[in-house]
Scaffold this motif. Structure first.
Motif, short mmCIF file in Angstrom:
data_model
loop_
_atom_site.label_atom_id
_atom_site.label_comp_id
_atom_site.label_asym_id
_atom_site.label_seq_id
_atom_site.Cartn_x
_atom_site.Cartn_y
_atom_site.Cartn_z
N VAL A 180 0.84 -1.20 0.00
CA VAL A 180 0.00 0.00 0.00
C VAL A 180 0.88 1.25 0.00
O VAL A 180 0.63 2.20 -0.75
CB VAL A 180 -0.98 0.00 1.20
CG1 VAL A 180 -1.66 1.35 1.34
CG2 VAL A 180 -2.02 -1.11 1.04
N ALA A 189 1.01 4.12 -2.98
CA ALA A 189 0.78 5.55 -2.69
C ALA A 189 1.94 6.40 -3.19
O ALA A 189 1.74 7.46 -3.79
CB ALA A 189 0.55 5.76 -1.20
N THR A 224 -4.64 8.73 -1.64
CA THR A 224 -5.53 8.65 -0.49
C THR A 224 -5.68 7.20 -0.06
O THR A 224 -5.50 6.28 -0.85
CB THR A 224 -6.94 9.20 -0.83
OG1 THR A 224 -7.49 8.41 -1.88
CG2 THR A 224 -6.88 10.65 -1.24
N GLY A 225 -6.00 7.02 1.19
CA GLY A 225 -6.23 5.69 1.75
C GLY A 225 -6.94 5.84 3.07
O GLY A 225 -7.09 6.96 3.58
N LYS A 226 -7.43 4.74 3.62
CA LYS A 226 -8.12 4.77 4.91
C LYS A 226 -9.34 5.69 4.87
O LYS A 226 -9.53 6.53 5.72
CB LYS A 226 -7.19 5.21 6.04
CG LYS A 226 -5.90 4.43 6.13
CD LYS A 226 -6.12 3.14 6.84
CE LYS A 226 -4.79 2.45 7.03
NZ LYS A 226 -4.91 1.06 7.30
N GLU A 285 -14.18 0.57 1.70
CA GLU A 285 -13.00 1.24 2.24
C GLU A 285 -11.77 0.78 1.46
O GLU A 285 -11.00 -0.07 1.93
CB GLU A 285 -12.85 0.93 3.73
CG GLU A 285 -13.99 1.46 4.56
CD GLU A 285 -13.87 1.08 6.04
OE1 GLU A 285 -12.96 0.31 6.40
OE2 GLU A 285 -14.69 1.56 6.82
N ASP A 296 -8.09 0.44 -0.26
CA ASP A 296 -6.75 0.64 0.31
C ASP A 296 -6.05 1.87 -0.25
O ASP A 296 -5.23 2.47 0.43
CB ASP A 296 -5.90 -0.61 0.09
CG ASP A 296 -6.46 -1.80 0.84
OD1 ASP A 296 -6.88 -1.62 2.00
OD2 ASP A 296 -6.48 -2.91 0.28
N ALA A 297 -6.37 2.24 -1.49
CA ALA A 297 -5.72 3.41 -2.08
C ALA A 297 -6.56 3.95 -3.23
O ALA A 297 -7.36 3.23 -3.83
CB ALA A 297 -4.32 3.06 -2.59
N SER A 298 -6.34 5.23 -3.51
CA SER A 298 -6.89 5.91 -4.67
C SER A 298 -6.13 7.22 -4.79
O SER A 298 -5.07 7.37 -4.17
CB SER A 298 -8.39 6.16 -4.53
OG SER A 298 -8.90 6.65 -5.77
N GLU A 341 -7.40 -2.35 -4.14
CA GLU A 341 -7.53 -3.25 -3.00
C GLU A 341 -6.32 -4.17 -3.00
O GLU A 341 -5.98 -4.76 -4.03
CB GLU A 341 -8.80 -4.10 -3.07
CG GLU A 341 -10.08 -3.32 -2.92
CD GLU A 341 -10.37 -2.84 -1.52
OE1 GLU A 341 -9.58 -3.15 -0.59
OE2 GLU A 341 -11.39 -2.15 -1.34
#
Length: 181
Positions: A43, A47, A60-62, A75, A77-79, A103
């Motif tokens: 992750v 990022a 972004t994450g979380k 939810e 894991d990243a975007s 994910e």
């Protein structure tokens, strides 16, 4: 359903978990999920590559994807979002803002990552969904959502480049940087 959703959020806030675990609401109820080093490292590397490969964008994450659908807020894991769309005081992102979601597979989430989440993300119109399987050292990129399903699928092993369309550019991720369990 709102009462159940509020209760789950209350329970999640009230339980103090070690940083090496997360609490997830699944079809089987609340599940304690261990967080592996391969997950954390992958992750983080995704990022880092997002920010290096998309100038002016922020990884972004979380976060939760809203609005809830069928009582579910994914939810990922990243975007990524353009820097001007980041809201530091928020933990939710509207689905219409997300160009892709990622994910990272864990033993506990494998079935949902491959079978349930693609439908959820496609029905939200999220243009791309990347599954990074640290268990099998493979990635799968799903694109072109239509009628609640992704119409295009590309998959390969860690080591290959992943090209994700983002707005008017392409994000290239180096999957050789992902860690396998």
């Amino acid at each position: 359903m709102a009462i159940a959703e509020d209760w789950v959020e209350f329970v999640q806030d009230a339980i103090h978990l070690p940083k090496s675990a997360r609490l997830r609401l699944t079809g089987n109820g609340l599940t304690l999920v261990p967080v592996t080093q391969a997950y954390v490292t992958t992750v983080w590397r995704i990022a880092h590559q997002i920010e290096a490969g998309l100038p002016g964008w922020v990884a972004t994450g979380k976060f939760s994807v809203v609005p809830p659908r069928e009582g579910y807020k994914p939810e990922p894991d990243a975007s990524a979002l353009p820097a001007e769309q980041i809201r530091p005081g928020k933990s939710e992102i509207d689905e219409s803002l997300l160009p892709f979601v990622v994910e990272v597979v864990s033993p506990e989430s494998k079935n949902r990552d491959y079978s349930t989440k693609p439908d959820h993300h496609a029905s939200r119109g999220i243009p791309a969904y990347l599954i990074v399987d640290v268990l099998a050292a493979r990635w799968t990129l799903l694109t072109r959502p239509a009628d609640g399903e992704y119409q295009h699928r590309e998959s390969s092993v860690f080591g290959d480049q992943i090209e994700i369309p983002v707005a008017d550019q392409t994000l290239t991720l180096d999957s050789s940087q992902f860690q396998r369990i």
